[in-house]
Scaffold this motif. Structure first.
Motif, PDB file in Angstrom:
ATOM      1  N   SER A   6       0.693  -1.058  -0.068  1.00 53.11           N
ATOM      2  CA  SER A   6      -0.082  -0.213  -0.046  1.00 53.11           C
ATOM      3  C   SER A   6       0.937   1.338  -0.010  1.00 53.11           C
ATOM      4  O   SER A   6       1.764   1.379   0.816  1.00 53.11           O
ATOM      5  N   PHE A   7       0.514   2.213  -0.851  1.00 52.62           N
ATOM      6  CA  PHE A   7       1.144   3.391  -0.997  1.00 52.62           C
ATOM      7  C   PHE A   7       0.318   4.560  -0.864  1.00 52.62           C
ATOM      8  O   PHE A   7      -0.987   4.621  -1.164  1.00 52.62           O
ATOM      9  N   ARG A   8       0.650   5.661  -0.203  1.00 50.86           N
ATOM     10  CA  ARG A   8      -0.429   7.274  -0.318  1.00 50.86           C
ATOM     11  C   ARG A   8       0.680   8.211  -0.820  1.00 50.86           C
ATOM     12  O   ARG A   8       1.870   8.177  -0.185  1.00 50.86           O
ATOM     13  N   LEU A   9      -0.057   9.115  -1.564  1.00 51.39           N
ATOM     14  CA  LEU A   9       0.540  10.161  -1.989  1.00 51.39           C
ATOM     15  C   LEU A   9       0.870  11.379  -0.807  1.00 51.39           C
ATOM     16  O   LEU A   9      -0.257  11.668  -0.341  1.00 51.39           O
ATOM     17  N   ILE A  10       2.014  11.735  -0.333  1.00 49.00           N
ATOM     18  CA  ILE A  10       2.529  12.666   0.636  1.00 49.00           C
ATOM     19  C   ILE A  10       1.862  14.163  -0.058  1.00 49.00           C
ATOM     20  O   ILE A  10       2.201  14.363  -1.183  1.00 49.00           O
ATOM     21  N   ILE A  20      -0.176  -1.555  -5.049  1.00 48.62           N
ATOM     22  CA  ILE A  20       0.619  -2.152  -6.159  1.00 48.62           C
ATOM     23  C   ILE A  20       1.083  -3.730  -5.741  1.00 48.62           C
ATOM     24  O   ILE A  20       1.621  -3.900  -4.808  1.00 48.62           O
ATOM     25  N   ILE A  21       0.930  -4.379  -6.824  1.00 46.16           N
ATOM     26  CA  ILE A  21       1.136  -5.940  -6.624  1.00 46.16           C
ATOM     27  C   ILE A  21       2.771  -6.036  -6.471  1.00 46.16           C
ATOM     28  O   ILE A  21       3.485  -5.531  -7.389  1.00 46.16           O
ATOM     29  N   CYS A  22       3.211  -7.018  -5.684  1.00 45.66           N
ATOM     30  CA  CYS A  22       4.421  -7.234  -5.350  1.00 45.66           C
ATOM     31  C   CYS A  22       5.051  -8.437  -6.320  1.00 45.66           C
ATOM     32  O   CYS A  22       4.294  -9.015  -6.890  1.00 45.66           O
ATOM     33  N   GLY A  23       6.272  -8.191  -6.711  1.00 50.78           N
ATOM     34  CA  GLY A  23       7.102  -9.179  -7.357  1.00 50.78           C
ATOM     35  C   GLY A  23       7.853  -9.953  -6.601  1.00 50.78           C
ATOM     36  O   GLY A  23       8.055  -9.796  -5.284  1.00 50.78           O
ATOM     37  N   TYR A  71       9.378  -5.109   0.362  1.00 47.28           N
ATOM     38  CA  TYR A  71       8.032  -5.157   0.633  1.00 47.28           C
ATOM     39  C   TYR A  71       7.806  -4.949   2.094  1.00 47.28           C
ATOM     40  O   TYR A  71       8.700  -5.653   2.948  1.00 47.28           O
ATOM     41  N   TYR A  72       7.001  -4.212   2.582  1.00 46.74           N
ATOM     42  CA  TYR A  72       6.748  -3.826   3.933  1.00 46.74           C
ATOM     43  C   TYR A  72       5.543  -4.222   4.386  1.00 46.74           C
ATOM     44  O   TYR A  72       4.571  -3.257   4.167  1.00 46.74           O
ATOM     45  N   PRO A  73       4.938  -5.517   4.971  1.00 43.40           N
ATOM     46  CA  PRO A  73       3.769  -5.946   5.103  1.00 43.40           C
ATOM     47  C   PRO A  73       2.969  -5.045   6.120  1.00 43.40           C
ATOM     48  O   PRO A  73       3.574  -4.769   7.159  1.00 43.40           O
ATOM     49  N   GLY A  74       2.026  -4.730   5.887  1.00 41.18           N
ATOM     50  CA  GLY A  74       0.956  -4.014   6.675  1.00 41.18           C
ATOM     51  C   GLY A  74       1.327  -2.669   7.083  1.00 41.18           C
ATOM     52  O   GLY A  74       0.743  -1.874   7.854  1.00 41.18           O
ATOM     53  N   ILE A  75       2.363  -2.106   6.416  1.00 43.79           N
ATOM     54  CA  ILE A  75       2.844  -0.677   6.164  1.00 43.79           C
ATOM     55  C   ILE A  75       2.061   0.234   5.007  1.00 43.79           C
ATOM     56  O   ILE A  75       2.439  -0.353   3.798  1.00 43.79           O
TER      57      ILE A  75
END
Length: 134
Positions: A6-10, A20-23, A71-75
């Motif tokens: 998960s991402f958010r725009l600052i 975004i799907i991880c590889g 990858y940072y799970p839950g963040i």
């Protein structure tokens, strides 16, 4: 099951979350930089709180190709964009004074009906803002 980051725009007034799907590289979940750029054109860097996330590196400290981050799970990671995208200014951070641009002049609305006009060549004027009646 698909793993996503998960991402958010600052700096946006209204939070806008994107997943975004991880590889995977060597069995480790990663997010490819190219995928981040596709969702957030003009991305400059990624943050986890106040910490800037570095690109992943190999054992010789060289950036992995293709470039990716861990990858940072839950963040929810923060996305910081460059100051402009396609020559258009981005939204100012929450609480910043109002800014507009007219014919190459940047206008910064200040408090109590005053505005600062910044012209090319570092010329500037401080004058009452025409839309403010205070």
């Amino acid at each position: 099951m698909v793993t996503t980051q998960s991402f958010r725009l600052i700096g946006k007034r209204k939070p806008d979350f994107k997943d975004i799907i991880c590889g995977q590289i060597d069995g480790e979940n990663v997010v490819f930089w190219e995928d981040i750029e596709q969702v957030f054109p003009g991305v400059k860097y990624i943050t986890n709180g106040n910490t800037v996330i570095s690109m992943m590196r190999d054992s010789n400290r060289k950036r992995i190709t293709p470039q990716c981050i861990k990858y940072y799970p839950g963040i929810v990671l923060g996305v910081v964009l460059s100051t402009t995208v396609n020559d258009s200014p981005l939204e100012p951070p929450v609480g910043a004074p109002a800014v507009s641009r007219t014919e190459g002049i940047w206008i910064l609305k200040l408090c109590r009906g005053w505005s600062l006009h910044l012209h090319r060549g570092f010329k500037h004027d401080l004058e009452p803002h025409p839309t403010d009646t205070s």
